[in-house]
Write a protein that holds these residues in place. Structure first.
Motif, mmCIF file in Angstrom:
data_model
loop_
_atom_site.group_PDB
_atom_site.id
_atom_site.type_symbol
_atom_site.label_atom_id
_atom_site.label_comp_id
_atom_site.label_asym_id
_atom_site.label_seq_id
_atom_site.Cartn_x
_atom_site.Cartn_y
_atom_site.Cartn_z
ATOM 1 N N ASN A 358 0.832 -1.212 0.000
ATOM 2 C CA ASN A 358 0.000 0.000 0.000
ATOM 3 C C ASN A 358 0.859 1.251 0.000
ATOM 4 N N LYS A 361 2.142 1.839 -3.284
ATOM 5 C CA LYS A 361 1.076 2.173 -4.235
ATOM 6 C C LYS A 361 0.631 3.621 -4.091
ATOM 7 N N TYR A 362 0.534 4.075 -2.837
ATOM 8 C CA TYR A 362 -0.059 5.394 -2.598
ATOM 9 C C TYR A 362 1.001 6.473 -2.323
ATOM 10 N N ASP A 386 4.987 6.361 5.214
ATOM 11 C CA ASP A 386 5.254 6.822 3.843
ATOM 12 C C ASP A 386 5.034 8.314 3.728
ATOM 13 N N ILE A 391 -4.386 10.117 4.071
ATOM 14 C CA ILE A 391 -5.807 9.719 4.136
ATOM 15 C C ILE A 391 -6.569 10.789 4.929
ATOM 16 N N TYR A 404 -13.574 -0.798 1.747
ATOM 17 C CA TYR A 404 -13.614 0.666 1.872
ATOM 18 C C TYR A 404 -12.359 1.240 1.226
ATOM 19 N N ARG A 405 -12.557 2.171 0.323
ATOM 20 C CA ARG A 405 -11.419 2.810 -0.341
ATOM 21 C C ARG A 405 -11.532 4.301 -0.135
ATOM 22 N N ALA A 406 -10.437 4.906 0.338
ATOM 23 C CA ALA A 406 -10.466 6.358 0.523
ATOM 24 C C ALA A 406 -10.388 7.017 -0.849
ATOM 25 N N ASP A 407 -9.526 6.465 -1.694
ATOM 26 C CA ASP A 407 -9.347 7.039 -3.031
ATOM 27 C C ASP A 407 -9.713 5.934 -4.030
ATOM 28 N N SER A 411 -7.227 3.421 -6.226
ATOM 29 C CA SER A 411 -7.152 2.038 -5.778
ATOM 30 C C SER A 411 -7.451 1.080 -6.926
ATOM 31 N N GLY A 416 -6.074 -2.458 -6.695
ATOM 32 C CA GLY A 416 -6.399 -2.763 -5.288
ATOM 33 C C GLY A 416 -7.751 -3.464 -5.176
ATOM 34 N N THR A 417 -7.887 -4.311 -4.166
ATOM 35 C CA THR A 417 -9.161 -5.023 -3.970
ATOM 36 C C THR A 417 -9.998 -4.374 -2.874
ATOM 37 N N GLY A 418 -9.395 -3.478 -2.105
ATOM 38 C CA GLY A 418 -10.127 -2.871 -0.987
ATOM 39 C C GLY A 418 -10.187 -3.798 0.218
ATOM 40 N N GLY A 420 -7.096 -5.353 1.542
ATOM 41 C CA GLY A 420 -5.772 -5.523 2.159
ATOM 42 C C GLY A 420 -5.749 -5.128 3.629
ATOM 43 N N LEU A 421 -6.240 -3.923 3.947
ATOM 44 C CA LEU A 421 -6.169 -3.458 5.343
ATOM 45 C C LEU A 421 -7.123 -4.245 6.247
HETATM 46 P P1 ADP Z 1 -6.689 -1.434 -1.576
HETATM 47 O O1 ADP Z 1 -6.587 -2.758 -2.185
HETATM 48 O O2 ADP Z 1 -7.676 -0.536 -2.262
HETATM 49 O O3 ADP Z 1 -5.365 -0.780 -1.388
HETATM 50 P P2 ADP Z 1 -6.718 -1.613 1.281
HETATM 51 O O4 ADP Z 1 -7.668 -2.290 2.187
HETATM 52 O O5 ADP Z 1 -5.330 -2.089 1.316
HETATM 53 O O6 ADP Z 1 -7.329 -1.697 -0.166
HETATM 54 O O7 ADP Z 1 -6.762 -0.091 1.614
HETATM 55 C C1 ADP Z 1 -7.997 0.574 1.759
HETATM 56 C C2 ADP Z 1 -7.896 2.013 1.303
HETATM 57 O O8 ADP Z 1 -7.069 2.741 2.219
HETATM 58 C C3 ADP Z 1 -7.227 2.193 -0.037
HETATM 59 O O9 ADP Z 1 -8.173 2.088 -1.068
HETATM 60 C C4 ADP Z 1 -6.639 3.571 0.057
HETATM 61 O O10 ADP Z 1 -7.622 4.529 -0.285
HETATM 62 C C5 ADP Z 1 -6.324 3.722 1.538
HETATM 63 N N1 ADP Z 1 -4.895 3.475 1.843
HETATM 64 C C6 ADP Z 1 -4.334 2.339 2.279
HETATM 65 N N2 ADP Z 1 -3.012 2.502 2.508
HETATM 66 C C7 ADP Z 1 -2.729 3.769 2.190
HETATM 67 C C8 ADP Z 1 -1.533 4.568 2.225
HETATM 68 N N3 ADP Z 1 -0.362 4.056 2.625
HETATM 69 N N4 ADP Z 1 -1.626 5.854 1.859
HETATM 70 C C9 ADP Z 1 -2.803 6.375 1.476
HETATM 71 N N5 ADP Z 1 -3.982 5.691 1.429
HETATM 72 C C10 ADP Z 1 -3.940 4.407 1.773
#
Ligand code: ADP
Length: 457
Positions: A358, A361-362, A386, A391, A404-407, A411, A416-418, A420-421
């Motif tokens: 992540n 990626k971000y 990072d 966020i 849940y995806r912030a962006d 993503s 991204g699958t939404g 991971g976290l």
């Molecule tokens: P995804 O597969 O979309 O990355 P995650 O569950 O890993 O799904 O993360 C959920 C959301 O959290 C992401 O869609 C992104 O918007 C936000 N996010 C996760 N990690 C970061 C990061 N290091 N910096 C900014 N936003 C992040």
């Protein structure tokens, strides 16, 4: 001695005295004629007196004998035996019977008290709220759960009008309807008190005419309904997530079928897109399966002492190329060899690689990603920091939720699958750890996972 024996003894004594008196008066009359009439009248008078006395005494002893009989019946023990006493002495028998009744009564009162205590214990140990309401809609009984669910305002609600002790109007309406209808009333409603709750209610009339009251049973169904909503949401989310790559695959395949397959310039690019989308589907399904297993507690973890240094070194090797390709400085500070966490090794790897993936990626090109472990007394905090997009505060609490995806756009674009976290959070919790996040929009984020430390003193 029986009542009638008493009576006859008294009566005979009285008659003997009377006869003696009559004899004396008779003798006197024989000597003096003038007194004959006086003697006769006296005898008659005493005779009538004796009769009257007999009648009066009989009036008392008859009911007394009947009373004694009834008391005897009452005093019989459970097996039907009367208390033992001399049957010839009715007074002694009566007193033994009364004593027996007293004992029976105090035993009965004791049993009633014990039953009431048992009932109270059962009611207070119930998670369901129980409420009994009288015909004048005053509270007759309420258990602890009922008071809590309806947030009673009074400590002693018994005898007070229902509407005075709780503001939950649907309960009052249900009670009114239960009085009016023979069938039980079933309802579900929201209660907004100190806590928002969804309650399921069942109100039943007590048998009897006129109806002596209504029993209300309340269940807190907030958790069940919340889980149902989550499941519905999950199904909707999963369908949505599957739809997008499937639609893309369909579109590329159709384009190829309609002629692009013979276009040497683009055909391979279309096939590559199909592969990409298929890989996305594959990843999505893998993530979903993993999360489902961890959530259901079915994932069998091999909980061991995990040497963090090894996991960090593997992570450095895994992401070195990806970081270089994106022109991001990846700095991994492997902890000392003595730092161990108590967890599943594969699980710790998944946690770290999801966070680093992540972060890469971000974080835009030219940024930095730092990974470190900070051991403290009982836990080791794994931190991934990072200098990425950050966020927004409103999203920070929700990024650990499934899908849940912030962006959203970024993503999806980055594959991204939404999930991971969400996987990170569930794994951390399964190992007895916690997750945390500090982030500022456009400045960067620090994800922190604390796992139980081994040999912590
Ligand atoms: P995804 O597969 O979309 O990355 P995650 O569950 O890993 O799904 O993360 C959920 C959301 O959290 C992401 O869609 C992104 O918007 C936000 N996010 C996760 N990690 C970061 C990061 N290091 N910096 C900014 N936003 C992040």
């Amino acid at each position: 001695m029986t009542f009638s024996a008493r009576f006859w003894r008294l009566f005979l004594l009285y008659a003997a005295l009377l006869a003696l008196f009559a004899g004396i008066v008779g003798a006197m009359a024989a000597a003096q004629m003038a007194g004959v009439w006086f003697g006769l009248v006296t005898i008659l008078w005493f005779g009538l007196g004796a009769l009257a006395t007999w009648y009066a005494v009989a009036q008392v002893t008859e009911p007394l004998a009947r009373l004694s009989q009834s008391v005897r019946e009452l005093a019989k023990s459970e097996d039907g035996k009367p208390p033992s006493a001399n049957a010839a002495d009715e007074m002694a028998m009566l007193s033994a019977d009364v004593e027996q009744i007293r004992r029976k009564l105090s035993r009965g009162v004791g049993e009633l008290q014990t039953n009431a205590e048992h009932l109270q214990a059962v009611l207070s140990s119930m998670r369901e709220g129980v409420l009994a309401v009288g015909p004048d809609t005053t509270v007759m009984l309420a258990n602890d759960a009922g008071r809590e669910l309806l947030e009673f305002s009074a400590a002693e609600p018994q005898g007070r009008p229902l509407l005075e002790v709780t503001r939950v109007r649907p309960v009052y309406d249900a009670v009114q309807d239960a009085f009016a209808e023979a069938e039980p009333i079933q309802r579900e409603f929201d209660v907004v008190g100190s806590q928002r709750r969804r309650l399921a209610l069942r109100a039943n009339r007590l048998p009897g005419n006129p109806c002596p009251g209504v029993i209300v049973v309340l269940h807190d169904v907030s958790d069940i309904r919340r889980l149902e909503n989550l499941r519905r949401e999950l199904v909707a989310n999963v369908s949505h997530e599957l739809k997008t790559p499937l639609a893309a695959i369909k579109a590329y395949a159709e384009t190829l079928r309609l002629g692009a397959v013979n276009d040497p310039e683009h055909n391979l690019a279309f096939v590559a897109r199909i592969e990409e989308q298929a890989e996305r589907l594959h990843q999505l399904i893998l993530d979903m399966l993993q999360i489902a297993r961890v959530e259901a507690g079915e994932e069998t973890f091999d909980i061991v002492d995990v040497p963090l240094r090894e996991v960090f070194d593997e992570c450095a090797a895994q992401f070195a190329d990806a970081a270089a390709a994106r022109n991001i400085e990846l700095r991994i500070d492997s902890p000392g060899e003595e730092v161990f966490v108590r967890a599943d090794e594969e699980g710790v790897r998944t946690i770290l690689s999801n966070l680093v993936d992540n972060a890469l990626k971000y974080t835009p090109a030219g940024g930095h990603v730092a990974v470190r472990a900070t051991p403290n007394h009982r836990f080791v905090a794994l931190e991934v920091q990072d200098t990425g997009i950050g966020i927004a505060e409103k999203d920070q609490a929700r990024v650990f939720e499934r899908f849940y995806r912030a962006d959203k756009a970024r993503s999806r674009e980055l594959g991204g699958t939404g999930l991971g976290l969400s996987i990170v959070k569930h794994l951390a919790q399964a190992f007895g750890g916690t997750v945390g996040l500090d982030s500022r929009l456009r400045e960067g984020s620090t994800f922190r996972v604390s796992l139980p430390r081994v040999n912590a003193t």
